[in-house]
Design a protein around this motif. Sequence first.
Motif, PDB file in Angstrom:
ATOM      1  N   ALA A  29       4.546 -10.679  14.626  1.00 22.10           N
ATOM      2  CA  ALA A  29       4.552 -10.041  13.309  1.00 22.10           C
ATOM      3  C   ALA A  29       4.083  -8.595  13.380  1.00 22.10           C
ATOM      4  O   ALA A  29       4.667  -7.715  12.737  1.00 22.10           O
ATOM      5  CB  ALA A  29       3.678 -10.839  12.344  1.00 22.10           C
ATOM      6  N   VAL A  30       3.027  -8.320  14.144  1.00 23.98           N
ATOM      7  CA  VAL A  30       2.533  -6.943  14.217  1.00 23.98           C
ATOM      8  C   VAL A  30       3.408  -6.079  15.117  1.00 23.98           C
ATOM      9  O   VAL A  30       3.291  -4.852  15.102  1.00 23.98           O
ATOM     10  CB  VAL A  30       1.062  -6.903  14.688  1.00 23.98           C
ATOM     11  N   THR A  31       4.298  -6.715  15.892  1.00 23.68           N
ATOM     12  CA  THR A  31       5.285  -5.957  16.657  1.00 23.68           C
ATOM     13  C   THR A  31       6.404  -5.460  15.750  1.00 23.68           C
ATOM     14  O   THR A  31       6.917  -4.349  15.937  1.00 23.68           O
ATOM     15  CB  THR A  31       5.877  -6.822  17.784  1.00 23.68           C
ATOM     16  N   HIS A  32       6.759  -6.263  14.754  1.00 29.58           N
ATOM     17  CA  HIS A  32       7.904  -5.955  13.903  1.00 29.58           C
ATOM     18  C   HIS A  32       7.513  -5.627  12.463  1.00 29.58           C
ATOM     19  O   HIS A  32       8.352  -5.681  11.561  1.00 29.58           O
ATOM     20  CB  HIS A  32       8.886  -7.125  13.922  1.00 29.58           C
ATOM     21  N   GLY A  33       6.249  -5.301  12.252  1.00 30.17           N
ATOM     22  CA  GLY A  33       5.794  -4.945  10.922  1.00 30.17           C
ATOM     23  C   GLY A  33       4.287  -4.868  10.882  1.00 30.17           C
ATOM     24  O   GLY A  33       3.637  -4.713  11.924  1.00 30.17           O
ATOM     25  N   GLU A  34       3.712  -5.004   9.691  1.00 32.82           N
ATOM     26  CA  GLU A  34       2.254  -4.949   9.576  1.00 32.82           C
ATOM     27  C   GLU A  34       1.781  -5.747   8.370  1.00 32.82           C
ATOM     28  O   GLU A  34       2.512  -5.923   7.382  1.00 32.82           O
ATOM     29  CB  GLU A  34       1.774  -3.500   9.462  1.00 32.82           C
ATOM     30  N   PHE A  35       0.547  -6.232   8.469  1.00 32.14           N
ATOM     31  CA  PHE A  35      -0.112  -6.882   7.347  1.00 32.14           C
ATOM     32  C   PHE A  35      -0.845  -5.809   6.547  1.00 32.14           C
ATOM     33  O   PHE A  35      -1.531  -4.957   7.120  1.00 32.14           O
ATOM     34  CB  PHE A  35      -1.094  -7.943   7.834  1.00 32.14           C
ATOM     35  N   VAL A  36      -0.719  -5.863   5.237  1.00 33.27           N
ATOM     36  CA  VAL A  36      -1.332  -4.867   4.363  1.00 33.27           C
ATOM     37  C   VAL A  36      -2.189  -5.590   3.330  1.00 33.27           C
ATOM     38  O   VAL A  36      -1.716  -6.504   2.651  1.00 33.27           O
ATOM     39  CB  VAL A  36      -0.262  -4.010   3.653  1.00 33.27           C
ATOM     40  N   GLU A  37      -3.439  -5.162   3.218  1.00 29.25           N
ATOM     41  CA  GLU A  37      -4.356  -5.759   2.244  1.00 29.25           C
ATOM     42  C   GLU A  37      -4.628  -4.753   1.138  1.00 29.25           C
ATOM     43  O   GLU A  37      -4.986  -3.607   1.416  1.00 29.25           O
ATOM     44  CB  GLU A  37      -5.658  -6.170   2.933  1.00 29.25           C
ATOM     45  N   ASP A  38      -4.456  -5.161  -0.126  1.00 33.30           N
ATOM     46  CA  ASP A  38      -4.682  -4.229  -1.232  1.00 33.30           C
ATOM     47  C   ASP A  38      -6.149  -4.226  -1.644  1.00 33.30           C
ATOM     48  O   ASP A  38      -6.987  -4.920  -1.047  1.00 33.30           O
ATOM     49  CB  ASP A  38      -3.762  -4.557  -2.419  1.00 33.30           C
ATOM     50  N   ALA A  39      -6.452  -3.447  -2.665  1.00 35.09           N
ATOM     51  CA  ALA A  39      -7.842  -3.267  -3.087  1.00 35.09           C
ATOM     52  C   ALA A  39      -8.469  -4.568  -3.575  1.00 35.09           C
ATOM     53  O   ALA A  39      -9.696  -4.730  -3.532  1.00 35.09           O
ATOM     54  CB  ALA A  39      -7.913  -2.204  -4.183  1.00 35.09           C
ATOM     55  N   ASP A  40      -7.652  -5.503  -4.033  1.00 40.40           N
ATOM     56  CA  ASP A  40      -8.173  -6.788  -4.518  1.00 40.40           C
ATOM     57  C   ASP A  40      -8.245  -7.842  -3.424  1.00 40.40           C
ATOM     58  O   ASP A  40      -8.597  -8.996  -3.694  1.00 40.40           O
ATOM     59  CB  ASP A  40      -7.285  -7.301  -5.657  1.00 40.40           C
ATOM     60  N   GLY A  41      -7.872  -7.470  -2.202  1.00 40.87           N
ATOM     61  CA  GLY A  41      -7.943  -8.407  -1.094  1.00 40.87           C
ATOM     62  C   GLY A  41      -6.693  -9.220  -0.873  1.00 40.87           C
ATOM     63  O   GLY A  41      -6.661 -10.064   0.030  1.00 40.87           O
ATOM     64  N   ALA A  42      -5.650  -8.992  -1.666  1.00 38.23           N
ATOM     65  CA  ALA A  42      -4.390  -9.735  -1.488  1.00 38.23           C
ATOM     66  C   ALA A  42      -3.670  -9.213  -0.255  1.00 38.23           C
ATOM     67  O   ALA A  42      -3.580  -7.994  -0.024  1.00 38.23           O
ATOM     68  CB  ALA A  42      -3.508  -9.580  -2.719  1.00 38.23           C
ATOM     69  N   LEU A  43      -3.153 -10.135   0.534  1.00 39.99           N
ATOM     70  CA  LEU A  43      -2.515  -9.779   1.802  1.00 39.99           C
ATOM     71  C   LEU A  43      -1.008  -9.927   1.686  1.00 39.99           C
ATOM     72  O   LEU A  43      -0.504 -10.947   1.197  1.00 39.99           O
ATOM     73  CB  LEU A  43      -3.041 -10.675   2.926  1.00 39.99           C
ATOM     74  N   THR A  44      -0.287  -8.908   2.142  1.00 43.75           N
ATOM     75  CA  THR A  44       1.172  -8.972   2.193  1.00 43.75           C
ATOM     76  C   THR A  44       1.629  -8.577   3.592  1.00 43.75           C
ATOM     77  O   THR A  44       0.870  -7.991   4.373  1.00 43.75           O
ATOM     78  CB  THR A  44       1.820  -8.027   1.165  1.00 43.75           C
ATOM     79  N   TYR A  45       2.878  -8.921   3.898  1.00 46.00           N
ATOM     80  CA  TYR A  45       3.475  -8.514   5.166  1.00 46.00           C
ATOM     81  C   TYR A  45       4.642  -7.593   4.877  1.00 46.00           C
ATOM     82  O   TYR A  45       5.514  -7.915   4.069  1.00 46.00           O
ATOM     83  CB  TYR A  45       3.962  -9.725   5.969  1.00 46.00           C
ATOM     84  N   GLU A  46       4.640  -6.434   5.541  1.00 43.08           N
ATOM     85  CA  GLU A  46       5.703  -5.455   5.380  1.00 43.08           C
ATOM     86  C   GLU A  46       6.442  -5.310   6.700  1.00 43.08           C
ATOM     87  O   GLU A  46       5.862  -4.865   7.705  1.00 43.08           O
ATOM     88  CB  GLU A  46       5.132  -4.111   4.930  1.00 43.08           C
ATOM     89  N   ALA A  47       7.706  -5.710   6.704  1.00 39.11           N
ATOM     90  CA  ALA A  47       8.512  -5.624   7.918  1.00 39.11           C
ATOM     91  C   ALA A  47       8.875  -4.179   8.216  1.00 39.11           C
ATOM     92  O   ALA A  47       9.061  -3.367   7.300  1.00 39.11           O
ATOM     93  CB  ALA A  47       9.779  -6.465   7.759  1.00 39.11           C
ATOM     94  N   ALA A  48       8.982  -3.850   9.480  1.00 40.35           N
ATOM     95  CA  ALA A  48       9.347  -2.507   9.894  1.00 40.35           C
ATOM     96  C   ALA A  48      10.832  -2.265   9.645  1.00 40.35           C
ATOM     97  O   ALA A  48      11.635  -3.208   9.563  1.00 40.35           O
ATOM     98  CB  ALA A  48       9.015  -2.304  11.371  1.00 40.35           C
ATOM     99  N   THR A  49      11.188  -1.004   9.537  1.00 39.96           N
ATOM    100  CA  THR A  49      12.597  -0.642   9.371  1.00 39.96           C
ATOM    101  C   THR A  49      13.404  -1.151  10.571  1.00 39.96           C
ATOM    102  O   THR A  49      12.986  -1.002  11.718  1.00 39.96           O
ATOM    103  CB  THR A  49      12.737   0.885   9.266  1.00 39.96           C
ATOM    104  N   GLY A  50      14.530  -1.772  10.285  1.00 44.07           N
ATOM    105  CA  GLY A  50      15.393  -2.268  11.351  1.00 44.07           C
ATOM    106  C   GLY A  50      15.049  -3.651  11.837  1.00 44.07           C
ATOM    107  O   GLY A  50      15.612  -4.113  12.839  1.00 44.07           O
ATOM    108  N   SER A  51      14.124  -4.330  11.147  1.00 42.28           N
ATOM    109  CA  SER A  51      13.710  -5.670  11.601  1.00 42.28           C
ATOM    110  C   SER A  51      14.171  -6.763  10.654  1.00 42.28           C
ATOM    111  O   SER A  51      13.541  -7.820  10.563  1.00 42.28           O
ATOM    112  CB  SER A  51      12.191  -5.728  11.769  1.00 42.28           C
ATOM    113  N   ASP A  52      15.266  -6.522   9.941  1.00 37.85           N
ATOM    114  CA  ASP A  52      15.762  -7.517   8.983  1.00 37.85           C
ATOM    115  C   ASP A  52      16.059  -8.862   9.645  1.00 37.85           C
ATOM    116  O   ASP A  52      15.900  -9.919   9.029  1.00 37.85           O
ATOM    117  CB  ASP A  52      17.028  -7.001   8.296  1.00 37.85           C
TER     118      ASP A  52
END
Length: 464
Positions: free
Chosen positions: A216-239
């Motif tokens: 997952a961290v090879t093809h994108g990143e985990f992002v945590e917002d100010a409230d602590g909610a975690l999302t995963y954002e895929a990198a460009t070209g990793s559809d």
Amino acid sequence: MTSSIAFVGAGPTTIYTLHALLNQTTQHFELAIYEEQPTAGRGTPYRPGWNDPAMLSNIASIEIPPLEQTLLEWLEAQEPSRLVGLGIDPDEIGERTFYPRLALGEFFYDQFQALLDRARAQGVAVDVRTRCRVVDAVSDRDAMVLTIRARSGETSERRFDHVVLATGHQWPEDPQVRPGYFLSPWPATALAAIPPCKVGIRGTSLSAIDAGVALAVTHGEFVEDADGALTYEAATGSDAFHMTMMSRKGLLPEADFFAPLPYEPLEICTPEAMEKLIAADGLLLEPAFALFKQELIATDPNYAAETGLADLGLEDYCERYFADRADADPFEWAKDNLAEAERNYAAEHTMPWRYAILRMHEVLALIVPHLDAEEYRRFSKHFKPLFVDDYATVPHQSIRRMLALHRAGKLDVLAIGDDYRIDSHRPEGGAVVEAMGERHVFAAFIEATGQRPLQAKAFPSSPC
């Protein structure tokens, strides 16, 4: 008289054994430690390169036995910049916190150096050799003989009064044994070569989570917002990137639950009760299970009533243990279980039945060497899985990551049952999984079910 002691391998097993030796012996000895890696004192599960920085250990600091320091003491003594570099928030240090594997590697390395310093201060002659491999160990009449191969290729023999074999995990340096087919998730750096594609992962527990996080961290990143909610954002070209974890039941592990440590004593299913059964020289599994049930009923009557425990046999109870999870969507169950675990941690509330099973797994282990073949088969197939499930819970952050990946459409979990087939010998690479009447094609496939026990024939025999 001065004795000589050698350790083969320089990971946590050696570190804890050396710690006990220095604490308990008053005799003089000479110490030699052989390590194949360039540095000694971290061990395979915690060394850089082998593990991705995002990989978490599933051992909370309160569970790690102290060495020259406790893990918490060591963390509190570090500069904030070092902690941040290890992926640790200096303001989030706690005895029940889970830390990156690489951070534990640094802790063990520093403790190893401190132990060597103490050994030298006690007059122990210390010889630590890295980049060398012990290729044979033979028991002679009055010594253990080690054959040691240096990096240069030269071999030599040394004799010792005592040898501790602490070689740990045995994984190939290159896990990709066939195109697109990986025998293990380690070293994690090898997984970076997997392009965005359909990836199959056999396993749904911590090893599989490690593989999933590394990809997952090879093809994108985990992002945590100010409230602590975690999302995963895929990198460009990793559809095209998508992972499927699979296991017989298709279950994700549950989140770590709050429990008093050290363990509180059991009342009925005790070590003394197991020893009494063993001494009686009869069948063991059924009477041991009866004690297990009695302990659970006394500890958590509500749970016992809900499951109908009193009237269940071994096989029936073990099926009942997993039944509700097996009927639920694995990610919905994981979300609800995580919320429950977080509430219980905040309130410092322990689920009595979970805690009872956690404590009983070590007690029931006492009978295992004494089971006959049929009892051992039943224990391994039906009893052992629930102990493993209860014991091998994972950090809350690991569950959050799996949920984030699923919400992003990058992760599914598949139940493949007992009768499945994996074909990894394909010209195209990867693997095909045939299970439950369906065929699943993966461009890459990772085995993440852990290391299998070595068979006796894996150990060379030499005449004395």
